[in-house]
Write a protein that holds these residues in place. Sequence first.
Motif, PDB file in Angstrom:
ATOM      1  N   ALA A  38       0.838  -1.205   0.000  1.00 25.54           N
ATOM      2  CA  ALA A  38       0.000   0.000   0.000  1.00 25.54           C
ATOM      3  C   ALA A  38       0.873   1.255   0.000  1.00 25.54           C
ATOM      4  N   HIS A  39       2.012   1.199   0.683  1.00 28.47           N
ATOM      5  CA  HIS A  39       2.942   2.334   0.664  1.00 28.47           C
ATOM      6  C   HIS A  39       3.461   2.572  -0.747  1.00 28.47           C
ATOM      7  N   LEU A  40       3.825   1.498  -1.420  1.00 29.25           N
ATOM      8  CA  LEU A  40       4.328   1.612  -2.788  1.00 29.25           C
ATOM      9  C   LEU A  40       3.260   2.204  -3.715  1.00 29.25           C
ATOM     10  N   GLN A  41       2.062   1.672  -3.631  1.00 32.87           N
ATOM     11  CA  GLN A  41       0.990   2.146  -4.499  1.00 32.87           C
ATOM     12  C   GLN A  41       0.603   3.586  -4.158  1.00 32.87           C
ATOM     13  N   LEU A  42       0.693   3.929  -2.898  1.00 31.92           N
ATOM     14  CA  LEU A  42       0.430   5.308  -2.492  1.00 31.92           C
ATOM     15  C   LEU A  42       1.472   6.233  -3.110  1.00 31.92           C
ATOM     16  N   GLY A  43       2.731   5.802  -3.103  1.00 30.88           N
ATOM     17  CA  GLY A  43       3.784   6.579  -3.747  1.00 30.88           C
ATOM     18  C   GLY A  43       3.522   6.778  -5.227  1.00 30.88           C
ATOM     19  N   ARG A  44       3.062   5.736  -5.880  1.00 27.30           N
ATOM     20  CA  ARG A  44       2.738   5.833  -7.306  1.00 27.30           C
ATOM     21  C   ARG A  44       1.576   6.783  -7.547  1.00 27.30           C
ATOM     22  N   ALA A  45       0.579   6.720  -6.683  1.00 30.70           N
ATOM     23  CA  ALA A  45      -0.585   7.593  -6.835  1.00 30.70           C
ATOM     24  C   ALA A  45      -0.202   9.054  -6.631  1.00 30.70           C
ATOM     25  N   TYR A  46       0.614   9.322  -5.614  1.00 36.82           N
ATOM     26  CA  TYR A  46       1.070  10.696  -5.390  1.00 36.82           C
ATOM     27  C   TYR A  46       1.901  11.190  -6.577  1.00 36.82           C
ATOM     28  N   ALA A  47       2.742  10.313  -7.123  1.00 33.92           N
ATOM     29  CA  ALA A  47       3.552  10.693  -8.282  1.00 33.92           C
ATOM     30  C   ALA A  47       2.650  11.032  -9.462  1.00 33.92           C
ATOM     31  N   GLN A  60       9.858   5.796   0.400  1.00 35.15           N
ATOM     32  CA  GLN A  60      10.819   5.568   1.488  1.00 35.15           C
ATOM     33  C   GLN A  60      10.243   4.620   2.533  1.00 35.15           C
ATOM     34  N   ASN A  61       8.961   4.794   2.850  1.00 36.46           N
ATOM     35  CA  ASN A  61       8.309   3.893   3.810  1.00 36.46           C
ATOM     36  C   ASN A  61       8.317   2.464   3.289  1.00 36.46           C
ATOM     37  N   PHE A  62       7.960   2.305   2.018  1.00 36.66           N
ATOM     38  CA  PHE A  62       7.963   0.972   1.419  1.00 36.66           C
ATOM     39  C   PHE A  62       9.363   0.364   1.451  1.00 36.66           C
ATOM     40  N   LEU A  63      10.345   1.122   1.008  1.00 41.81           N
ATOM     41  CA  LEU A  63      11.711   0.608   0.951  1.00 41.81           C
ATOM     42  C   LEU A  63      12.262   0.288   2.338  1.00 41.81           C
ATOM     43  N   ALA A  64      11.861   1.047   3.340  1.00 41.64           N
ATOM     44  CA  ALA A  64      12.288   0.762   4.715  1.00 41.64           C
ATOM     45  C   ALA A  64      11.692  -0.566   5.192  1.00 41.64           C
ATOM     46  N   LEU A  65      10.430  -0.809   4.846  1.00 43.98           N
ATOM     47  CA  LEU A  65       9.789  -2.064   5.247  1.00 43.98           C
ATOM     48  C   LEU A  65      10.409  -3.270   4.540  1.00 43.98           C
ATOM     49  N   TRP A  66      10.903  -3.061   3.338  1.00 42.42           N
ATOM     50  CA  TRP A  66      11.455  -4.149   2.537  1.00 42.42           C
ATOM     51  C   TRP A  66      12.979  -4.119   2.498  1.00 42.42           C
ATOM     52  N   ILE A  75       9.328  -6.607  -7.940  1.00 40.98           N
ATOM     53  CA  ILE A  75       8.588  -5.423  -7.470  1.00 40.98           C
ATOM     54  C   ILE A  75       9.517  -4.484  -6.709  1.00 40.98           C
ATOM     55  N   LEU A  76      10.475  -5.039  -5.991  1.00 44.71           N
ATOM     56  CA  LEU A  76      11.437  -4.220  -5.255  1.00 44.71           C
ATOM     57  C   LEU A  76      12.369  -3.494  -6.223  1.00 44.71           C
ATOM     58  N   LYS A  77      12.838  -4.188  -7.231  1.00 46.34           N
ATOM     59  CA  LYS A  77      13.681  -3.558  -8.244  1.00 46.34           C
ATOM     60  C   LYS A  77      12.938  -2.414  -8.937  1.00 46.34           C
ATOM     61  N   GLN A  78      11.681  -2.676  -9.280  1.00 44.65           N
ATOM     62  CA  GLN A  78      10.873  -1.658  -9.950  1.00 44.65           C
ATOM     63  C   GLN A  78      10.657  -0.456  -9.039  1.00 44.65           C
ATOM     64  N   ALA A  79      10.360  -0.716  -7.770  1.00 48.72           N
ATOM     65  CA  ALA A  79      10.137   0.377  -6.822  1.00 48.72           C
ATOM     66  C   ALA A  79      11.394   1.228  -6.661  1.00 48.72           C
ATOM     67  N   LYS A  80      12.546   0.594  -6.591  1.00 48.51           N
ATOM     68  CA  LYS A  80      13.802   1.339  -6.462  1.00 48.51           C
ATOM     69  C   LYS A  80      14.054   2.205  -7.691  1.00 48.51           C
ATOM     70  N   ALA A  81      13.736   1.676  -8.864  1.00 54.73           N
ATOM     71  CA  ALA A  81      13.922   2.441 -10.106  1.00 54.73           C
ATOM     72  C   ALA A  81      12.961   3.625 -10.147  1.00 54.73           C
ATOM     73  N   GLU A  82      11.724   3.414  -9.754  1.00 56.04           N
ATOM     74  CA  GLU A  82      10.742   4.496  -9.732  1.00 56.04           C
ATOM     75  C   GLU A  82      11.150   5.567  -8.728  1.00 56.04           C
TER      76      GLU A  82
END
Length: 87
Positions: A38-47, A60-66, A75-82
Amino acid sequence: MRGEAYLAAHQGGKAVAEFQKILDHRGIVLNEPIGALAHLQLGRAYAMDGDTAKSRAAYQNFLALWKDADPDIPILKQAKAEYAKLQ
């Protein structure tokens, strides 16, 4: 599911509301992956809405949890790239 549909329809504001509902009720998801995602998707929505500061915070919240997850998870690789694109 509704938040994902809003993201696909490029309705960032509505997606933010749906993902925020998940984060506001953490007791329901506990340690389920949906809470972290949900943190990741929230980041995408805000973007999508152009709110870079809130997007970065959500990523940052998502990456801290993971932080201890296998770095080869797609999904982690994609999130880091985004997240890198937000810098």
